[in-house]
Design a protein around this motif. Structure first.
Motif, mmCIF file in Angstrom:
data_model
loop_
_atom_site.group_PDB
_atom_site.id
_atom_site.type_symbol
_atom_site.label_atom_id
_atom_site.label_comp_id
_atom_site.label_asym_id
_atom_site.label_seq_id
_atom_site.Cartn_x
_atom_site.Cartn_y
_atom_site.Cartn_z
ATOM 1 N N LEU A 1 35.964 32.393 39.100
ATOM 2 C CA LEU A 1 36.827 31.251 39.425
ATOM 3 C C LEU A 1 38.207 31.388 38.798
ATOM 4 N N LEU A 2 38.253 31.852 37.549
ATOM 5 C CA LEU A 2 39.520 31.924 36.810
ATOM 6 C C LEU A 2 40.130 33.320 36.819
ATOM 7 N N HIS A 3 39.558 34.210 37.605
ATOM 8 C CA HIS A 3 40.039 35.589 37.652
ATOM 9 C C HIS A 3 41.508 35.640 38.067
ATOM 10 N N GLY A 4 42.269 36.446 37.367
ATOM 11 C CA GLY A 4 43.672 36.620 37.707
ATOM 12 C C GLY A 4 44.611 35.662 37.016
ATOM 13 N N ASP A 5 44.085 34.713 36.255
ATOM 14 C CA ASP A 5 44.931 33.790 35.506
ATOM 15 C C ASP A 5 45.059 34.300 34.077
ATOM 16 N N PRO A 6 46.200 34.859 33.702
ATOM 17 C CA PRO A 6 46.338 35.451 32.366
ATOM 18 C C PRO A 6 46.295 34.429 31.244
ATOM 19 N N ARG A 7 46.398 33.157 31.562
ATOM 20 C CA ARG A 7 46.360 32.125 30.528
ATOM 21 C C ARG A 7 44.927 31.776 30.120
ATOM 22 N N CYS A 8 43.944 32.217 30.917
ATOM 23 C CA CYS A 8 42.558 31.816 30.728
ATOM 24 C C CYS A 8 41.692 33.012 30.371
ATOM 25 N N HIS A 9 40.853 32.834 29.371
ATOM 26 C CA HIS A 9 39.931 33.890 28.937
ATOM 27 C C HIS A 9 38.521 33.305 28.869
ATOM 28 N N VAL A 10 37.584 33.957 29.538
ATOM 29 C CA VAL A 10 36.197 33.503 29.578
ATOM 30 C C VAL A 10 35.357 34.386 28.668
#
Length: 286
Positions: A129-138
């Motif tokens: 879901l958050l792939h490609g968003d550099p601000r988010c780390h899972v």
């Protein structure tokens, strides 16, 4: 752990939790300085309300769907929450956002999210879901351990002076969860005392909550505000009668932001005996 939030997505507890979360994010965004968000029990980030899990319980019908259908008077905090939910919708899909998606949509370029989820399937869905968003780390890891590992928050050589830690455990066994919560919050406050810590908790009956509240009030903090919404009286141990959020180190006058939204929530989603209240567990002296 067998808990799956898909059965409960969009229920009255989600509505309260996410309304408070959006209000906290809005408060943080009033200043230009970057902030860090740690979501300790993040889930998969988005839930299909037409899927079998949600349809089996129907909890969203008495939650977000009833709220949308009634469209009560909208004080600013409630309007902001509904706008945030709408901004997360996928065209042509019947979905409800989890907390990491709400956070991701609210982040500015300088802000960061670390979302922790222990269950492999849920963690993979969140990564996608958050792939490609550099601000988010899972992170596929234990959320309580992440408080110790990721606070004080930093990214490379950058240290964040502000942070919000959302603690939303599954409470499969409340008695076993409470000591983990208080230990993690104590450790987090010792590592990052100026942080905002927001804890969600279920309300079935009042009495079992009292020991937790007493222990939370004794944590090394300046202030803590408990925000509760009950959709029915808290006298049934077999039902989720309501829920609450303890906000440690809340923003200035945060209670004035949230309180006007509670009555419309109770009126829209509540049954006979619905109520709400705000209680200071500890209040900083002027």
């Amino acid at each position: 752990m067998n808990y799956r939030h898909g059965f409960h997505a969009g229920n009255h507890a989600d509505v309260l939790k996410h309304l408070v979360l959006v209000a906290l994010l809005d408060a943080l965004k009033r200043k230009d300085a970057p902030f860090f968000v740690l979501d300790t029990h993040a889930g998969r980030g988005q839930y299909d309300l037409a899927a079998s899990q949600a349809q089996r319980t129907g909890e969203a019908e008495a939650g977000i769907r009833r709220l949308w259908a009634t469209r009560p008077s909208e004080p600013p905090a409630l309007a902001a929450y509904l706008a945030a939910v709408a901004a997360c919708w996928t065209p042509g899909a019947d979905t409800y956002p989890g907390s990491p998606l709400l956070v991701a949509r609210a982040l500015r370029e300088q802000d960061r999210l670390a979302a922790c989820e222990l269950q492999p399937e849920e963690a993979e869905a969140l990564k996608s879901l958050l792939h490609g968003d550099p601000r988010c780390h899972v992170h596929q890891r234990d959320g309580y351990a992440a408080i110790k590992a990721l606070l004080p928050p930093r990214e490379g050589s950058t240290r964040f002076a502000r942070a919000l830690v959302l603690v939303d455990p599954p409470y499969e066994s409340q008695a076993e969860e409470y000591p983990l919560i208080t230990a993690a919050l104590r450790d987090g406050l010792e590592r990052f005392p100026q942080g905002i810590f927001a804890l969600w908790y279920p309300i079935k009956q009042r009495a079992p909550l009292q020991p937790l509240m007493r222990k939370l009030a004794n944590l090394p903090m300046k202030s803590a505000l408990a925000i509760e919404l009950l959709v029915r009286p808290d006298d049934s141990p077999l039902r989720l009668n309501g829920s609450g959020m303890v906000v440690i180190n809340p923003p200035w006058q945060f209670e004035r932001t949230v309180e006007p939204a509670l009555r419309p929530l109770a009126q829209a989603m509540g049954e006979s005996g619905a109520s709400w209240r705000l209680t200071w567990l500890k209040q900083e002296k002027p």
